[in-house]
Scaffold this motif. Structure first.
Motif, mmCIF file in Angstrom:
data_model
loop_
_atom_site.group_PDB
_atom_site.id
_atom_site.type_symbol
_atom_site.label_atom_id
_atom_site.label_comp_id
_atom_site.label_asym_id
_atom_site.label_seq_id
_atom_site.Cartn_x
_atom_site.Cartn_y
_atom_site.Cartn_z
ATOM 1 N N LEU A 185 0.829 -1.200 0.000
ATOM 2 C CA LEU A 185 0.000 0.000 0.000
ATOM 3 C C LEU A 185 0.865 1.252 0.000
ATOM 4 N N GLN A 186 1.926 1.264 0.791
ATOM 5 C CA GLN A 186 2.821 2.413 0.815
ATOM 6 C C GLN A 186 3.491 2.610 -0.537
ATOM 7 N N GLN A 187 3.875 1.531 -1.207
ATOM 8 C CA GLN A 187 4.473 1.653 -2.533
ATOM 9 C C GLN A 187 3.477 2.235 -3.517
ATOM 10 N N GLU A 188 2.225 1.789 -3.445
ATOM 11 C CA GLU A 188 1.195 2.308 -4.339
ATOM 12 C C GLU A 188 0.989 3.799 -4.089
ATOM 13 N N VAL A 189 0.957 4.171 -2.814
ATOM 14 C CA VAL A 189 0.741 5.580 -2.481
ATOM 15 C C VAL A 189 1.926 6.423 -2.942
ATOM 16 N N LEU A 190 3.139 5.909 -2.759
ATOM 17 C CA LEU A 190 4.313 6.672 -3.159
ATOM 18 C C LEU A 190 4.405 6.845 -4.670
ATOM 19 N N ASN A 193 -2.175 23.770 -9.819
ATOM 20 C CA ASN A 193 -3.299 23.029 -10.388
ATOM 21 C C ASN A 193 -3.035 21.533 -10.302
ATOM 22 N N TYR A 194 -4.075 20.784 -9.981
ATOM 23 C CA TYR A 194 -3.986 19.341 -9.848
ATOM 24 C C TYR A 194 -5.200 18.683 -10.494
ATOM 25 N N ALA A 195 -5.018 17.419 -10.833
ATOM 26 C CA ALA A 195 -6.122 16.545 -11.222
ATOM 27 C C ALA A 195 -5.969 15.282 -10.393
ATOM 28 N N PHE A 196 -7.060 14.787 -9.848
ATOM 29 C CA PHE A 196 -7.001 13.560 -9.054
ATOM 30 C C PHE A 196 -8.230 12.714 -9.321
ATOM 31 N N VAL A 197 -8.086 11.430 -9.048
ATOM 32 C CA VAL A 197 -9.171 10.485 -9.259
ATOM 33 C C VAL A 197 -9.919 10.301 -7.945
ATOM 34 N N ASP A 198 -11.232 10.428 -8.013
ATOM 35 C CA ASP A 198 -12.094 10.274 -6.848
ATOM 36 C C ASP A 198 -13.306 9.455 -7.267
ATOM 37 N N THR A 199 -14.190 9.187 -6.335
ATOM 38 C CA THR A 199 -15.444 8.528 -6.678
ATOM 39 C C THR A 199 -16.503 9.591 -6.900
ATOM 40 N N LYS A 200 -17.635 9.163 -7.445
ATOM 41 C CA LYS A 200 -18.737 10.100 -7.656
ATOM 42 C C LYS A 200 -19.358 10.536 -6.331
ATOM 43 N N ASP A 201 -18.982 9.860 -5.231
ATOM 44 C CA ASP A 201 -19.436 10.250 -3.886
ATOM 45 C C ASP A 201 -18.476 11.250 -3.233
ATOM 46 N N TYR A 202 -17.411 11.605 -3.921
ATOM 47 C CA TYR A 202 -16.427 12.594 -3.459
ATOM 48 C C TYR A 202 -15.827 12.239 -2.095
ATOM 49 N N LEU A 203 -15.190 11.097 -2.028
ATOM 50 C CA LEU A 203 -14.596 10.640 -0.771
ATOM 51 C C LEU A 203 -13.406 11.495 -0.330
ATOM 52 N N ALA A 204 -12.766 12.177 -1.251
ATOM 53 C CA ALA A 204 -11.610 13.005 -0.890
ATOM 54 C C ALA A 204 -12.016 14.247 -0.097
ATOM 55 N N ALA A 240 -3.536 15.000 2.361
ATOM 56 C CA ALA A 240 -4.883 14.457 2.205
ATOM 57 C C ALA A 240 -4.939 13.478 1.037
ATOM 58 N N LEU A 241 -4.315 13.829 -0.080
ATOM 59 C CA LEU A 241 -4.332 12.947 -1.245
ATOM 60 C C LEU A 241 -3.573 11.648 -0.991
ATOM 61 N N GLN A 242 -2.542 11.697 -0.166
ATOM 62 C CA GLN A 242 -1.787 10.473 0.157
ATOM 63 C C GLN A 242 -2.661 9.481 0.927
ATOM 64 N N LYS A 243 -3.650 9.966 1.652
ATOM 65 C CA LYS A 243 -4.537 9.112 2.439
ATOM 66 C C LYS A 243 -5.676 8.532 1.598
ATOM 67 N N LEU A 244 -5.889 9.074 0.414
ATOM 68 C CA LEU A 244 -7.038 8.680 -0.394
ATOM 69 C C LEU A 244 -7.033 7.206 -0.816
ATOM 70 N N PRO A 245 -5.929 6.632 -1.297
ATOM 71 C CA PRO A 245 -5.979 5.218 -1.687
ATOM 72 C C PRO A 245 -6.360 4.280 -0.537
ATOM 73 N N ALA A 246 -5.863 4.548 0.650
ATOM 74 C CA ALA A 246 -6.210 3.711 1.799
ATOM 75 C C ALA A 246 -7.697 3.829 2.123
ATOM 76 N N LYS A 247 -8.222 5.032 2.043
ATOM 77 C CA LYS A 247 -9.648 5.239 2.303
ATOM 78 C C LYS A 247 -10.493 4.508 1.261
ATOM 79 N N GLY A 256 -10.931 -1.664 -6.889
ATOM 80 C CA GLY A 256 -10.406 -1.404 -8.223
ATOM 81 C C GLY A 256 -9.862 0.001 -8.413
ATOM 82 N N TYR A 257 -9.817 0.780 -7.342
ATOM 83 C CA TYR A 257 -9.395 2.182 -7.440
ATOM 84 C C TYR A 257 -7.983 2.324 -7.995
ATOM 85 N N LEU A 258 -7.028 1.620 -7.421
ATOM 86 C CA LEU A 258 -5.641 1.767 -7.864
ATOM 87 C C LEU A 258 -5.438 1.235 -9.275
ATOM 88 N N ASP A 259 -6.173 0.189 -9.642
ATOM 89 C CA ASP A 259 -6.088 -0.321 -11.015
ATOM 90 C C ASP A 259 -6.623 0.714 -11.996
#
Length: 135
Positions: free
Chosen positions: A23-28, A45-56, A98-105, A113-116
């Motif tokens: 998980l740490q490798q994926e986050v890094l 400016n940033y772009a990030f992947v989230d769900t339609k429920d806006y978990l971030a 905050a974004l570093q915590k997103l994959p774990a959440k 399937g988020y990381l894939d």
């Protein structure tokens, strides 16, 4: 009852350690967000992947960072969307935390399937660059 032997404990501990390391490798790798070019003195400016429920959003609230959302895009065949935003440069560290915590959440809330999806999206973004190098 369960097997409380030291060997069993070490085996389970090793298994959890491997999961945490993966998980740490994926986050890094930061496959779930990208910093975009910006010519602003105050913002990044940033772009990030989230769900339609806006978990971030909850993570941004926890880190007390103000995010200025610009646009979002998503497809109807999956649960994920790409969100474009900007953040004050002085708040960038809290934003990245905050974004570093997103994959774990995402994993905790059942989005296995988020990381894939992030990896395939990152490959899609890098594809034109790779093709341009071969020409």
């Amino acid at each position: 009852m369960g097997d409380f032997s030291i060997a069993n404990f070490k085996q389970k501990n090793n298994y959890f350690h491997q999961i945490v390391m993966k998980l740490q490798q994926e986050v890094l790798c930061n496959t779930h967000f990208v910093q975009l070019e910006s010519h602003s003195l105050l913002f990044r400016n940033y772009a990030f992947v989230d769900t339609k429920d806006y978990l971030a959003d909850q993570l941004f609230i926890q880190e007390k960072v103000r995010v200025y959302f610009r646009q979002e895009t998503h497809r109807t065949d999956n649960d994920y969307c790409v969100i474009f935003c900007k953040v004050r440069k002085r708040d960038e560290t809290a934003f990245l935390t905050a974004l570093q915590k997103l994959p774990a959440k995402m994993l905790l809330l059942g989005h296995a399937g988020y990381l894939d999806f992030c990896r395939s999206f990152q490959e899609l973004l890098n594809a034109p660059q790779k093709e341009g190098l071969h020409e």
